[in-house]
Design a protein around this motif. Structure first.
Motif, PDB file in Angstrom:
ATOM      1  N   PHE A  62     -10.011   0.441  -3.301  1.00 49.86           N
ATOM      2  CA  PHE A  62     -10.268   0.936  -4.202  1.00 49.86           C
ATOM      3  C   PHE A  62     -10.859   0.120  -5.524  1.00 49.86           C
ATOM      4  CE2 PHE A  62      -5.442   1.789  -3.597  1.00 49.86           C
ATOM      5  CZ  PHE A  62      -5.020   2.473  -3.875  1.00 49.86           C
ATOM      6  N   ASN A  77      -7.620  -3.828  -7.749  1.00 47.01           N
ATOM      7  CA  ASN A  77      -5.866  -3.192  -8.471  1.00 47.01           C
ATOM      8  C   ASN A  77      -4.855  -3.814  -7.480  1.00 47.01           C
ATOM      9  OD1 ASN A  77      -6.787  -1.364  -9.963  1.00 47.01           O
ATOM     10  ND2 ASN A  77      -5.699   0.610  -7.844  1.00 47.01           N
ATOM     11  N   LEU A  78      -5.317  -4.856  -7.412  1.00 46.80           N
ATOM     12  CA  LEU A  78      -4.366  -5.845  -7.119  1.00 46.80           C
ATOM     13  C   LEU A  78      -2.965  -6.613  -7.347  1.00 46.80           C
ATOM     14  CD1 LEU A  78      -6.552  -9.053  -5.632  1.00 46.80           C
ATOM     15  CD2 LEU A  78      -5.320  -7.272  -4.302  1.00 46.80           C
ATOM     16  N   PHE A  79      -1.483  -6.874  -7.631  1.00 41.35           N
ATOM     17  CA  PHE A  79      -0.676  -7.206  -7.898  1.00 41.35           C
ATOM     18  C   PHE A  79      -0.828  -8.753  -8.848  1.00 41.35           C
ATOM     19  CE2 PHE A  79       1.169  -4.214  -4.225  1.00 41.35           C
ATOM     20  CZ  PHE A  79       0.799  -3.005  -5.356  1.00 41.35           C
ATOM     21  N   PRO A  80      -1.263  -8.011 -10.177  1.00 42.12           N
ATOM     22  CA  PRO A  80      -1.426  -9.326 -11.034  1.00 42.12           C
ATOM     23  C   PRO A  80      -0.115 -10.592 -10.086  1.00 42.12           C
ATOM     24  CG  PRO A  80      -0.984  -7.515 -12.223  1.00 42.12           C
ATOM     25  CD  PRO A  80      -1.346  -7.481 -11.003  1.00 42.12           C
ATOM     26  N   ASN A  81       0.452  -9.766 -10.895  1.00 42.72           N
ATOM     27  CA  ASN A  81       1.718 -11.012 -11.146  1.00 42.72           C
ATOM     28  C   ASN A  81       2.345 -11.664  -9.730  1.00 42.72           C
ATOM     29  OD1 ASN A  81       2.399  -8.213  -9.913  1.00 42.72           O
ATOM     30  ND2 ASN A  81       4.325  -8.890 -10.139  1.00 42.72           N
ATOM     31  N   MET A  82       1.517 -10.986  -8.367  1.00 42.84           N
ATOM     32  CA  MET A  82       2.369 -11.851  -7.448  1.00 42.84           C
ATOM     33  C   MET A  82       0.079 -12.609  -6.807  1.00 42.84           C
ATOM     34  SD  MET A  82       3.583  -8.819  -4.711  1.00 42.84           S
ATOM     35  CE  MET A  82       4.205  -7.769  -6.405  1.00 42.84           C
ATOM     36  N   VAL A 128       4.090  -8.183   0.443  1.00 46.49           N
ATOM     37  CA  VAL A 128       4.630  -7.547   0.101  1.00 46.49           C
ATOM     38  C   VAL A 128       5.574  -6.256   0.332  1.00 46.49           C
ATOM     39  CG1 VAL A 128       3.493  -6.353  -1.888  1.00 46.49           C
ATOM     40  CG2 VAL A 128       5.992  -6.362  -2.818  1.00 46.49           C
ATOM     41  N   HIS A 142      -3.524 -16.315  -7.777  1.00 45.73           N
ATOM     42  CA  HIS A 142      -3.385 -14.961  -8.232  1.00 45.73           C
ATOM     43  C   HIS A 142      -4.679 -13.977  -8.670  1.00 45.73           C
ATOM     44  CE1 HIS A 142       0.566 -16.858  -9.876  1.00 45.73           C
ATOM     45  NE2 HIS A 142       1.301 -15.460  -9.922  1.00 45.73           N
ATOM     46  N   ALA A 201      -6.535 -13.411 -11.050  1.00 45.38           N
ATOM     47  CA  ALA A 201      -7.050 -13.093 -12.000  1.00 45.38           C
ATOM     48  C   ALA A 201      -8.239 -14.857 -12.153  1.00 45.38           C
ATOM     49  CB  ALA A 201      -6.278 -14.112 -13.178  1.00 45.38           C
ATOM     50  N   GLN A 202      -7.485 -15.332 -10.464  1.00 49.66           N
ATOM     51  CA  GLN A 202      -8.296 -17.043 -10.572  1.00 49.66           C
ATOM     52  C   GLN A 202      -8.852 -16.653  -9.012  1.00 49.66           C
ATOM     53  OE1 GLN A 202      -4.057 -18.411 -10.001  1.00 49.66           O
ATOM     54  NE2 GLN A 202      -4.926 -20.241 -10.666  1.00 49.66           N
ATOM     55  N   ARG A 233      -4.998  -6.655   2.600  1.00 42.18           N
ATOM     56  CA  ARG A 233      -2.938  -5.940   1.587  1.00 42.18           C
ATOM     57  C   ARG A 233      -3.317  -4.424   2.643  1.00 42.18           C
ATOM     58  NH1 ARG A 233      -2.211  -4.416  -4.347  1.00 42.18           N
ATOM     59  NH2 ARG A 233      -3.912  -2.975  -3.975  1.00 42.18           N
ATOM     60  N   ALA A 234      -3.593  -4.204   2.728  1.00 44.53           N
ATOM     61  CA  ALA A 234      -4.199  -2.523   3.622  1.00 44.53           C
ATOM     62  C   ALA A 234      -3.513  -2.808   4.510  1.00 44.53           C
ATOM     63  CB  ALA A 234      -4.988  -1.913   2.905  1.00 44.53           C
TER      64      ALA A 234
END
Ligand SMILES: Nc1ncnc2c1ncn2[C@@H]1O[C@H](COP(=O)(O)OP(=O)(O)O)[C@@H](O)[C@H]1O
Ligand SMILES: [Mg+2]
Lengths: 269, 326
Positions: free
Chosen positions: A112, A116-121, A129, A162, A164-165, A178-179
């Motif tokens: 995307f 749209n990465l999962f920020p909590n992982m 995942v 993460h 954000a870093q 990831r994809a």
């Protein structure tokens, strides 16, 4: 940008047999507005197709129809010989239930504009995942595969950070990894470099170019003309919900026939 | 004129006033060890002193009031009855918070689903349970036995029963209280969970779906953990309210802490002293509740900011530093 990209390894031979993606006369409405007005396209295995067109022409919508993130209002899309999101009984097609659609989507990866990465992982968890939870791959195997993927996108050192870093370019490369972790047959890219600072675009395009060279089938919505010229087998120009012009990059990008294509190319180059 | 040509133009000399200021600045930069003094706030100290004095005066006047019997407070502060009551208060709080959170998540998902029947059901539930006083709901559940003498399992609209039990046996006061607190709280939790779910970027769901995740897996692994960041702070407030609201169950004679205190003061007529006792307990319990909230917020805040050490971690590292300087 195009100078930095190596020439494409594969020649432009069109494989025989059924195409991997076949869209015929796809129509999509948002309320009263018809956004896709009958799109017909084939994408063969191993082919890289770049989708160009002005903003609002329906490129994202078409891409999202291919993995059934959007329903369609007419026509049909098949992937690997199977209708996507629908089953045909007699002369009607019925929408599939959501579990079946989820199963079909495993074969199609998507990247995307906004990552749209999962920020909590962490980066690694983002990649593992789905294979672990959906693909039922054992944890150790999934982690080893994820580390390998991170290595291939040049981010081994960032595995435990993460999103954000990470910089935008790093996030997008994690999103590609990831994809790829679901081992898709087709990769969809929706303006993967449009949200990036200019100096970070090259790293992402480089990863995509190597992916193309490895034989992955790709549909790429992009404004990077250099990438389209250097990597695409075919360039499709869309405007107002229809395909205006399509062909090899040399023809569409160098000698556009349609005035709308000409105007668009002048505005982006 | 093209931009690069503009930049080649010589920079015009500065006006004289700026030069004077520049000389002043130069004098400053020459001395190297200038100390930066943060803005001082003397009035804060004055205000704090006034407040401390006022509070001390209030506390001593209460404590020295001849009508307050210190011996009674000491007698009942840790009496077995009160402690048993406090235990029941905690138990009621924990069970009803857990159950109402689960029910709240279900209601929130019903509200967010595109099924109009589920949607309407959840809306009506929240409308009823949030729109009537908790006090009334508690009394209602407590007096259910008046409404339905028996609760039976059988075929509706016929006389066929598999079994039938007396309502007051099936639903003792404790269970009635639990049902009242849980069903009421679920209406509030549902709205909190719904707000939390709506705070999650829709791109997250799309990314999850594009990887082939099922809706349920996406909910559990992607959406709820991110919603938790928004859900936990208000749920902490709800837990504290819940702990205090258990006192309302004295209306239907559930033997939680406040009911016990009431029973004791009905005998010894020391109402104020027992109110002091339970107030101390409620304050202590609500203070303890903020600890798990702190750690839950940290847990679900992962990835959104860099985490500093926990208070315990700070004490431990201070300890290590003190030991290593020896
Ligand atoms: N969810 C939506 N609801 C209503 N209209 C939409 C929605 N998504 C896209 N559109 C409209 O559809 C048209 C095509 O959008 P899009 O596919 O995003 O174009 P592109 O990606 O080529 O810029 C635009 O006019 C846009 O406003
Ligand atoms: Mg778009």
């Amino acid at each position: 940008m195009s100078e930095t990209l190596a020439p494409r390894r594969r020649d432009h031979e069109r494989p025989a047999g059924i195409p991997l993606v076949r869209a015929s006369n796809v129509r999509k409405n948002y309320g009263p507005i018809e956004v896709l007005k009958g799109i017909t396209l084939d994408v063969h295995a191993g082919e890289v197709m770049c989708l160009l067109g002005p903003s609002g022409s329906g490129k994202s919508t078409f891409l999202r129809c291919i993995n059934h993130l959007e329903t369609i209002d007419g026509g049909r899309i098949s992937f690997n010989g199977e209708l996507i999101g629908y089953v045909q009984r007699k002369d009607r097609i019925y929408e599939m239930n959501r579990r079946e659609v989820a199963h079909q989507r495993r074969g199609i990866g998507m990247v995307f504009q906004r990552f749209n990465l999962f920020p909590n992982m962490t980066a690694l968890e983002n990649i593992t995942v789905a294979p672990m939870g959906i693909g039922k791959i054992p944890k150790q195997v999934a982690i080893a595969a994820a580390r390998d993927l991170l290595d291939r996108v040049g981010l081994s050192a960032q595995a435990n950070k993460h999103p954000a870093q990470l910089s935008g370019g790093q996030q997008q490369r994690v999103a590609i990894a990831r994809a790829l972790a679901m081992e898709p047959k087709l990769m969809l890219f929706d303006e993967p470099t449009s949200a990036l600072d200019p100096e970070l675009v090259g790293d992402v395009l480089d990863v995509m170019q190597r992916l193309a060279a490895s034989g992955m089938t790709m549909i790429v919505v992009t404004h990077e003309i250099g990438f389209a010229r250097g990597v695409a087998d075919r360039v499709v120009f869309m405007d107002g919900g229809v395909v205006v012009e399509s062909g090899p990059p040399r023809e569409v990008l160098e000698k556009p026939q349609n005035p709308r294509t000409q105007a668009f190319l002048e505005s982006v180059m | 004129m093209p931009l690069h040509k503009t930049l080649e133009q010589p920079i015009p000399p500065r006006p004289a006033t700026v030069t004077a200021a520049g000389a002043h600045a130069a004098a400053f930069t020459e001395s190297h060890d200038v100390v930066a003094v943060p803005l001082r706030h003397p009035w804060r100290w004055v205000l704090a002193a006034v407040l401390v004095l006022a509070f001390a005066w209030l506390a001593t006047s209460l404590w020295n009031n001849p009508n307050v019997d210190h011996a009674t407070i000491r007698e009942f502060m840790f009496s077995p009855q009160i402690i048993r009551g406090a235990g029941l208060t905690i138990l009621l709080t924990i069970i009803s918070m857990v159950l109402s959170t689960i029910l709240g998540i279900v209601l929130a998902l019903m509200r967010l689903s595109d099924n109009p029947v589920l949607n309407a059901m959840a809306w009506i539930y929240v409308w009823v349970f949030r729109g009537t006083p908790l006090l009334v709901q508690i009394v209602f559940w407590g007096y259910l036995g008046l409404l339905y003498k028996q609760i039976s399992l059988g075929i509706p609209f016929t006389d066929f029963h598999i079994f039938a039990v007396d309502t007051n046996t099936l639903i003792p006061a404790f269970v009635a209280g639990l049902i009242a607190l849980t069903t009421n709280e679920a209406a509030y939790s549902a709205e909190i969970v719904r707000a939390g779910m709506m705070s999650v970027d829709p791109g997250q769901k799309e990314a999850a779906y594009s990887l082939g995740m099922t809706p349920l897996f996406t909910l559990i692994k992607v959406e709820l953990p991110q919603a938790m960041r928004v859900i936990i702070p208000p749920m902490g407030n709800e837990t504290i309210s819940m702990l205090k609201n258990t006192a309302l169950l004295s209306l239907i004679a559930v033997l939680e802490m406040y009911t016990v205190a009431e029973h004791i003061s009905a005998q010894n007529l020391r109402q104020v002293e027992l109110l002091v006792v339970v107030s101390c307990w409620y304050l202590a319990l609500t203070s303890i509740l903020s600890i798990p909230q702190y750690y839950l917020e940290r847990h679900y805040g992962r990835g959104s900011r860099t985490l500093g050490p926990t208070p315990i971690g700070r004490v431990v590292s201070l300890f290590h530093r003190v030991m290593s300087t020896r």
